[in-house]
Design a protein around this motif. Structure first.
Motif, PDB file in Angstrom:
ATOM      1  N   ALA A   1      11.192  -1.598   1.952  1.00 45.64           N
ATOM      2  CA  ALA A   1      12.014  -1.152   3.457  1.00 45.64           C
ATOM      3  C   ALA A   1      12.257   0.030   3.419  1.00 45.64           C
ATOM      4  O   ALA A   1      12.203   0.733   4.537  1.00 45.64           O
ATOM      5  CB  ALA A   1      13.031  -2.454   3.543  1.00 45.64           C
ATOM      6  N   TRP A   2      12.857   0.621   2.375  1.00 46.40           N
ATOM      7  CA  TRP A   2      13.300   2.128   2.343  1.00 46.40           C
ATOM      8  C   TRP A   2      12.279   3.020   2.466  1.00 46.40           C
ATOM      9  O   TRP A   2      12.052   4.111   3.345  1.00 46.40           O
ATOM     10  CB  TRP A   2      14.011   2.408   1.168  1.00 46.40           C
ATOM     11  N   MET A   3      10.876   2.768   1.869  1.00 49.45           N
ATOM     12  CA  MET A   3       9.832   3.417   2.215  1.00 49.45           C
ATOM     13  C   MET A   3       9.307   3.736   3.543  1.00 49.45           C
ATOM     14  O   MET A   3       8.726   4.646   3.819  1.00 49.45           O
ATOM     15  CB  MET A   3       8.707   3.356   1.289  1.00 49.45           C
ATOM     16  N   LYS A   4       9.686   2.660   4.282  1.00 50.47           N
ATOM     17  CA  LYS A   4       9.418   2.580   5.718  1.00 50.47           C
ATOM     18  C   LYS A   4      10.145   3.083   6.633  1.00 50.47           C
ATOM     19  O   LYS A   4       9.669   3.334   7.695  1.00 50.47           O
ATOM     20  CB  LYS A   4       8.933   0.907   6.006  1.00 50.47           C
ATOM     21  N   ARG A   5      11.270   3.574   6.420  1.00 52.51           N
ATOM     22  CA  ARG A   5      12.160   4.186   7.000  1.00 52.51           C
ATOM     23  C   ARG A   5      11.519   5.945   7.549  1.00 52.51           C
ATOM     24  O   ARG A   5      11.028   6.044   6.465  1.00 52.51           O
ATOM     25  CB  ARG A   5      13.612   4.805   6.451  1.00 52.51           C
ATOM     26  N   PRO A   6      11.834   6.163   8.749  1.00 51.73           N
ATOM     27  CA  PRO A   6      11.204   7.315   9.004  1.00 51.73           C
ATOM     28  C   PRO A   6      11.430   8.637   8.013  1.00 51.73           C
ATOM     29  O   PRO A   6      10.640   9.441   8.046  1.00 51.73           O
ATOM     30  CB  PRO A   6      11.781   7.713  10.457  1.00 51.73           C
TER      31      PRO A   6
ATOM     32  N   ASP B   1       2.853   5.654  -0.639  1.00 54.72           N
ATOM     33  CA  ASP B   1       2.532   4.242  -1.354  1.00 54.72           C
ATOM     34  C   ASP B   1       3.699   4.730  -2.644  1.00 54.72           C
ATOM     35  O   ASP B   1       4.060   5.453  -3.008  1.00 54.72           O
ATOM     36  CB  ASP B   1       1.208   4.556  -2.217  1.00 54.72           C
ATOM     37  N   VAL B   2       3.916   3.156  -3.066  1.00 53.30           N
ATOM     38  CA  VAL B   2       4.704   3.247  -4.323  1.00 53.30           C
ATOM     39  C   VAL B   2       4.055   2.727  -5.350  1.00 53.30           C
ATOM     40  O   VAL B   2       3.112   1.661  -5.217  1.00 53.30           O
ATOM     41  CB  VAL B   2       5.741   2.175  -3.946  1.00 53.30           C
ATOM     42  N   GLN B   3       3.992   3.166  -6.334  1.00 50.20           N
ATOM     43  CA  GLN B   3       3.213   2.728  -7.593  1.00 50.20           C
ATOM     44  C   GLN B   3       4.114   2.528  -8.864  1.00 50.20           C
ATOM     45  O   GLN B   3       5.011   3.174  -9.085  1.00 50.20           O
ATOM     46  CB  GLN B   3       2.153   3.971  -8.250  1.00 50.20           C
ATOM     47  N   PHE B   4       4.039   1.310  -9.270  1.00 48.68           N
ATOM     48  CA  PHE B   4       4.962   0.902 -10.643  1.00 48.68           C
ATOM     49  C   PHE B   4       4.207   1.292 -11.711  1.00 48.68           C
ATOM     50  O   PHE B   4       3.227   0.644 -12.072  1.00 48.68           O
ATOM     51  CB  PHE B   4       5.013  -0.655 -10.373  1.00 48.68           C
TER      52      PHE B   4
ATOM     53  N   ALA C   1       2.935   9.840  -2.869  1.00 43.83           N
ATOM     54  CA  ALA C   1       3.451   8.676  -3.668  1.00 43.83           C
ATOM     55  C   ALA C   1       4.544   8.659  -4.356  1.00 43.83           C
ATOM     56  O   ALA C   1       4.973   9.744  -4.984  1.00 43.83           O
ATOM     57  CB  ALA C   1       2.235   8.026  -4.387  1.00 43.83           C
ATOM     58  N   LEU C   2       5.199   7.663  -4.605  1.00 45.26           N
ATOM     59  CA  LEU C   2       6.428   7.552  -5.469  1.00 45.26           C
ATOM     60  C   LEU C   2       6.067   6.714  -6.427  1.00 45.26           C
ATOM     61  O   LEU C   2       5.619   5.469  -6.542  1.00 45.26           O
ATOM     62  CB  LEU C   2       7.677   6.938  -4.417  1.00 45.26           C
ATOM     63  N   ALA C   3       6.355   7.271  -7.808  1.00 41.29           N
ATOM     64  CA  ALA C   3       6.307   6.272  -8.925  1.00 41.29           C
ATOM     65  C   ALA C   3       7.742   5.647  -9.317  1.00 41.29           C
ATOM     66  O   ALA C   3       8.463   6.319  -9.272  1.00 41.29           O
ATOM     67  CB  ALA C   3       5.756   7.236 -10.172  1.00 41.29           C
ATOM     68  N   TYR C   4       7.769   4.448  -9.433  1.00 41.30           N
ATOM     69  CA  TYR C   4       8.977   3.848  -9.796  1.00 41.30           C
ATOM     70  C   TYR C   4       8.996   2.964 -10.915  1.00 41.30           C
ATOM     71  O   TYR C   4       7.859   2.076 -10.897  1.00 41.30           O
ATOM     72  CB  TYR C   4       9.502   3.181  -8.412  1.00 41.30           C
ATOM     73  N   HIS C   5       9.890   2.499 -11.423  1.00 41.47           N
ATOM     74  CA  HIS C   5      10.143   1.828 -12.493  1.00 41.47           C
ATOM     75  C   HIS C   5      10.995   0.630 -12.412  1.00 41.47           C
ATOM     76  O   HIS C   5      12.300   0.555 -12.905  1.00 41.47           O
ATOM     77  CB  HIS C   5      10.533   2.309 -14.160  1.00 41.47           C
TER      78      HIS C   5
ATOM     79  N   SER D   1       1.210  -0.314  -4.105  1.00 45.19           N
ATOM     80  CA  SER D   1      -0.247  -0.058  -4.297  1.00 45.19           C
ATOM     81  C   SER D   1      -0.602  -0.314  -5.630  1.00 45.19           C
ATOM     82  O   SER D   1      -1.839  -0.528  -5.560  1.00 45.19           O
ATOM     83  CB  SER D   1      -0.780   1.115  -3.519  1.00 45.19           C
ATOM     84  N   MET D   2       0.440  -0.394  -6.625  1.00 45.10           N
ATOM     85  CA  MET D   2      -0.169  -0.316  -8.032  1.00 45.10           C
ATOM     86  C   MET D   2       0.721  -0.863  -9.003  1.00 45.10           C
ATOM     87  O   MET D   2       2.041  -0.516  -8.741  1.00 45.10           O
ATOM     88  CB  MET D   2      -0.451   0.995  -8.359  1.00 45.10           C
ATOM     89  N   PHE D   3       0.465  -1.491  -9.977  1.00 47.10           N
ATOM     90  CA  PHE D   3       1.288  -2.059 -11.285  1.00 47.10           C
ATOM     91  C   PHE D   3       0.400  -1.446 -12.523  1.00 47.10           C
ATOM     92  O   PHE D   3      -0.419  -1.982 -12.696  1.00 47.10           O
ATOM     93  CB  PHE D   3       1.536  -3.421 -11.075  1.00 47.10           C
ATOM     94  N   HIS D   4       1.295  -0.555 -13.067  1.00 39.59           N
ATOM     95  CA  HIS D   4       0.368  -0.107 -14.305  1.00 39.59           C
ATOM     96  C   HIS D   4       1.216  -0.742 -15.375  1.00 39.59           C
ATOM     97  O   HIS D   4       2.491  -0.292 -15.844  1.00 39.59           O
ATOM     98  CB  HIS D   4       0.473   1.423 -14.480  1.00 39.59           C
ATOM     99  N   PHE D   5       0.546  -1.418 -16.316  1.00 42.51           N
ATOM    100  CA  PHE D   5       1.378  -2.523 -17.331  1.00 42.51           C
ATOM    101  C   PHE D   5       1.505  -1.622 -18.376  1.00 42.51           C
ATOM    102  O   PHE D   5       0.428  -0.880 -19.029  1.00 42.51           O
ATOM    103  CB  PHE D   5       0.319  -3.474 -17.686  1.00 42.51           C
TER     104      PHE D   5
END
Length: 185
Positions: free
Chosen positions: A41-46, A57-60, A1-5, A96-100
């Motif tokens: 869209a970037w995460m869906k690139r091969p 997954d991308v997790q905020f 997964a990728l954690a992103y802010h 898949s997630m948003f962590h406040f």
């Protein structure tokens, strides 16, 4: 997964829907709440997929729009931003997630008020629930629509479908950037 802010371009301003440097193209200078569709869209690139097949997954993580102060306007904007990003997230299956972050405003966050509650030592309402607290609590429940409906007018929309970019995410040349930055779709 990728954690992103994907905070707004100005951390202090929760009105991410007004971000000017968050374009709907792969060469955008930044990903904010306004253009999270680009990240999806970037995460869906091969090249970004696990083994070239599976979308990661991308997790905020550690997210939260700011309320520049405790004025009614600032608190409404903060709550509206949370509703805005949530409605965008609902249509993006890689996220898949948003962590406040934080659960309460923290005096050691460089002047930010990104919590769900006021400062613990606030003179008016210590640890008081901010409007964003009620929005966050309602997300994903039967109370969601009723709770976040107020935000549509602030954002300038009639229907929540209007916040989601449905167009193609493209590689943009520099001559196209001026129109991309202005295009709210």
């Amino acid at each position: 997964a990728l954690a992103y802010h994907p905070y707004p371009e100005d951390l202090r301003n929760p009105r991410a829907w007004d971000d000017k440097s968050a374009w709907f193209s792969f060469d955008t200078p930044r990903i904010t709440f306004r253009n999270i569709e680009v990240l999806d869209a970037w995460m869906k690139r091969p090249a970004a997929r696990y083994l070239g097949q599976f979308v990661r997954d991308v997790q905020f993580t550690e997210q939260g729009p700011n309320s520049p102060d405790y004025s009614e306007e600032a608190l409404r904007d903060q709550a509206a931003c949370m509703a805005y990003v949530w409605k965008k997230m609902e249509s993006l299956d890689s996220i898949s997630m948003f962590h406040f972050h934080n659960w309460e405003d923290n005096r050691h966050e460089g002047g930010l008020r990104i919590g769900l509650r006021r400062f613990p030592d606030d003179e008016v309402d210590p640890r008081g629930k901010k409007p964003v607290w009620y929005v966050f609590r309602a997300l994903g429940t039967s109370e969601q629509s009723e709770t976040i409906d107020f935000a549509k007018e602030l954002i300038g929309i009639h229907d929540w479908d209007e916040v989601v970019h449905r167009g193609t995410i493209t590689e943009t040349t520099s001559k196209d950037r001026s129109t991309t930055a202005q295009d709210p779709s």
